[in-house]
Design a protein around this motif. Structure first.
Motif, PDB file in Angstrom:
ATOM      1  N   TRP A  22       2.934  -4.552   0.604  1.00 43.91           N
ATOM      2  CA  TRP A  22       1.788  -4.923   1.418  1.00 43.91           C
ATOM      3  C   TRP A  22       2.278  -5.353   2.797  1.00 43.91           C
ATOM      4  O   TRP A  22       3.220  -6.119   2.921  1.00 43.91           O
ATOM      5  N   GLN A  23       1.632  -4.860   3.818  1.00 43.73           N
ATOM      6  CA  GLN A  23       1.876  -5.288   5.185  1.00 43.73           C
ATOM      7  C   GLN A  23       0.806  -6.327   5.506  1.00 43.73           C
ATOM      8  O   GLN A  23      -0.370  -6.106   5.219  1.00 43.73           O
ATOM      9  N   ILE A  24       1.202  -7.460   6.078  1.00 44.01           N
ATOM     10  CA  ILE A  24       0.261  -8.562   6.272  1.00 44.01           C
ATOM     11  C   ILE A  24       0.207  -8.989   7.731  1.00 44.01           C
ATOM     12  O   ILE A  24       1.242  -9.174   8.372  1.00 44.01           O
ATOM     13  N   CYS A  25      -1.017  -9.132   8.224  1.00 42.64           N
ATOM     14  CA  CYS A  25      -1.270  -9.647   9.573  1.00 42.64           C
ATOM     15  C   CYS A  25      -2.138 -10.895   9.427  1.00 42.64           C
ATOM     16  O   CYS A  25      -3.207 -10.825   8.819  1.00 42.64           O
ATOM     17  N   ARG A  26      -1.701 -11.996   9.968  1.00 41.96           N
ATOM     18  CA  ARG A  26      -2.531 -13.201   9.981  1.00 41.96           C
ATOM     19  C   ARG A  26      -3.376 -13.146  11.240  1.00 41.96           C
ATOM     20  O   ARG A  26      -2.853 -13.066  12.341  1.00 41.96           O
ATOM     21  N   LEU A  27      -4.696 -13.121  11.055  1.00 39.74           N
ATOM     22  CA  LEU A  27      -5.630 -12.972  12.173  1.00 39.74           C
ATOM     23  C   LEU A  27      -6.499 -14.204  12.327  1.00 39.74           C
ATOM     24  O   LEU A  27      -7.003 -14.741  11.337  1.00 39.74           O
ATOM     25  N   VAL A  46     -10.902 -10.316  17.622  1.00 36.41           N
ATOM     26  CA  VAL A  46      -9.575 -10.794  17.255  1.00 36.41           C
ATOM     27  C   VAL A  46      -9.087 -11.735  18.352  1.00 36.41           C
ATOM     28  O   VAL A  46      -8.938 -11.337  19.512  1.00 36.41           O
ATOM     29  N   LEU A  47      -8.868 -13.008  17.987  1.00 33.32           N
ATOM     30  CA  LEU A  47      -8.421 -14.009  18.953  1.00 33.32           C
ATOM     31  C   LEU A  47      -6.907 -14.141  18.983  1.00 33.32           C
ATOM     32  O   LEU A  47      -6.314 -14.315  20.045  1.00 33.32           O
ATOM     33  N   GLU A  48      -6.299 -14.082  17.808  1.00 31.92           N
ATOM     34  CA  GLU A  48      -4.854 -14.307  17.710  1.00 31.92           C
ATOM     35  C   GLU A  48      -4.296 -13.485  16.560  1.00 31.92           C
ATOM     36  O   GLU A  48      -4.952 -13.328  15.529  1.00 31.92           O
ATOM     37  N   VAL A  49      -3.080 -12.967  16.733  1.00 34.81           N
ATOM     38  CA  VAL A  49      -2.444 -12.124  15.720  1.00 34.81           C
ATOM     39  C   VAL A  49      -1.011 -12.582  15.508  1.00 34.81           C
ATOM     40  O   VAL A  49      -0.290 -12.827  16.481  1.00 34.81           O
ATOM     41  N   SER A  50      -0.617 -12.715  14.251  1.00 29.99           N
ATOM     42  CA  SER A  50       0.806 -12.885  13.941  1.00 29.99           C
ATOM     43  C   SER A  50       1.127 -11.962  12.779  1.00 29.99           C
ATOM     44  O   SER A  50       0.325 -11.781  11.872  1.00 29.99           O
ATOM     45  N   ARG A  51       2.303 -11.347  12.831  1.00 32.63           N
ATOM     46  CA  ARG A  51       2.694 -10.378  11.806  1.00 32.63           C
ATOM     47  C   ARG A  51       4.009 -10.797  11.207  1.00 32.63           C
ATOM     48  O   ARG A  51       4.822 -11.446  11.851  1.00 32.63           O
TER      49      ARG A  51
END
Length: 120
Positions: A22-27, A46-51
């Protein structure tokens, strides 16, 4: 009998096994509106993205996203009464898995997507 059994088992032991992860992006999202057609979903900015990995394909900051919110264990759709409302911020651990799907006897590349809500 033994040879027949080995003939069946041996190819399975030697065949390459490919397991995707699984590839996960915290949004961090801000809900723009509830879309009702063709079925209820949330539209968010989308305000903020961390991968977790540089190779993960995440939505870009500032883009919009339409999704159906799921429970934190991503096993069920979040009950409508628990959906965040317009203007609220919510954290989603968007996860996807690329693979091969089967339909009408034909294999085709597909992406399984989940949008578990993990915080507000």
């Amino acid at each position: 009998m033994r040879r027949a059994l080995l003939a069946l088992i041996f190819p399975m032991m030697c065949a390459p096994v490919h397991a995707a992860t699984w590839q996960i992006c915290r949004l961090e999202l801000r809900i723009i509106e509830v879309v009702r057609q063709p079925y209820p979903q949330l539209q968010a900015q989308v305000l903020e993205v961390s991968r977790k990995s540089p190779a993960t394909e995440c939505p870009e900051e500032g883009s919009s996203l339409t999704f159906t919110p799921e429970t934190p264990d991503y096993q069920a759709t979040l009950p409508r009464k628990q959906w965040p409302g317009r203007g609220q911020s919510v954290r989603v651990d968007y996860r996807y898995l690329d693979g091969i799907c089967k339909g009408d006897g034909n294999n085709y590349p597909c992406r399984i997507r989940h949008y578990p809500v993990v915080g507000r």
